[in-house]
Design a protein around this motif. Sequence first.
Motif, PDB file in Angstrom:
ATOM      1  N   UNK A  35       4.130  -7.485  -2.644  1.00 54.82           N
ATOM      2  CA  UNK A  35       3.369  -6.360  -2.093  1.00 54.82           C
ATOM      3  C   UNK A  35       2.177  -6.035  -2.997  1.00 54.82           C
ATOM      4  N   UNK A  36       1.358  -5.087  -2.554  1.00 53.30           N
ATOM      5  CA  UNK A  36       0.230  -4.632  -3.363  1.00 53.30           C
ATOM      6  C   UNK A  36       0.717  -4.053  -4.691  1.00 53.30           C
ATOM      7  N   UNK A  37       1.793  -3.297  -4.652  1.00 47.39           N
ATOM      8  CA  UNK A  37       2.342  -2.712  -5.881  1.00 47.39           C
ATOM      9  C   UNK A  37       2.802  -3.804  -6.838  1.00 47.39           C
ATOM     10  N   UNK A  38       3.309  -4.907  -6.289  1.00 53.93           N
ATOM     11  CA  UNK A  38       3.761  -6.019  -7.132  1.00 53.93           C
ATOM     12  C   UNK A  38       2.590  -6.619  -7.904  1.00 53.93           C
ATOM     13  N   UNK A  39       1.448  -6.784  -7.253  1.00 57.32           N
ATOM     14  CA  UNK A  39       0.274  -7.329  -7.943  1.00 57.32           C
ATOM     15  C   UNK A  39      -0.289  -6.338  -8.958  1.00 57.32           C
ATOM     16  N   UNK A  40      -0.219  -5.048  -8.640  1.00 57.63           N
ATOM     17  CA  UNK A  40      -0.693  -4.042  -9.603  1.00 57.63           C
ATOM     18  C   UNK A  40       0.176  -4.016 -10.851  1.00 57.63           C
TER      19      UNK A  40
END
Length: 209
Positions: free
Chosen positions: A110-115
């Motif tokens: 997810x986006x949070x994973x990349x952040x």
Amino acid sequence: MKAFPYLLTLFGLAMLLITACDQSNNSQTGNEAARQEGADALQAKGPVEAQAANALQSPESTNDARVSARSLLDNIAANSDLSTFNSLLRKAGVAKSLSGTGPYTVLAPTEAAFRGLPDSLRDNLESSEHRELVQQLLNNHIIAGKLTTSDLQDGAILKTAAGHQLKVAKRDDKIQIGNALMEKPDGMSSNGVLHTIDKVLVPVKEAAL
């Protein structure tokens, strides 16, 4: 002459009978027309059972069918929480690997994973200088075959398209693959299954980017 009134009476009775018969026929014809009209109307609307089934069909079931007909790439692109993963797949040329009939299992961060990645690694993901290493990282999220949550067994070892191994751990209703937890499992697609995960699965050598 005496018979004349008698004849008139018979003639009158005959006319009454004829009139009565005509009215009866008209009534039957009208009833038959009404019945036919009702039958035509029912046929135009469809069988009662079909109408009932359509009324019970929920929007969710229709939507599920539509999503299942999409490819993995289409479903990834349609999910705003997978926009970084989608962008990297296309820029690195890995999307071509998912355009076939498959089936494939995709673990999509997810986006949070990349952040959550270190700044240095996250910044270099967009660099063409590290294209091959980025391809390896992305391929570490692709597995040959269609593996739903019911197929994944605790302790199983999965081999990714990058050649690395990921261990499966199942505890109650939670599934962990490598160091990532599944957030939204079993997103069915026409050429495989999509699981969203809460971390990027970075092989050791890619972590040094």
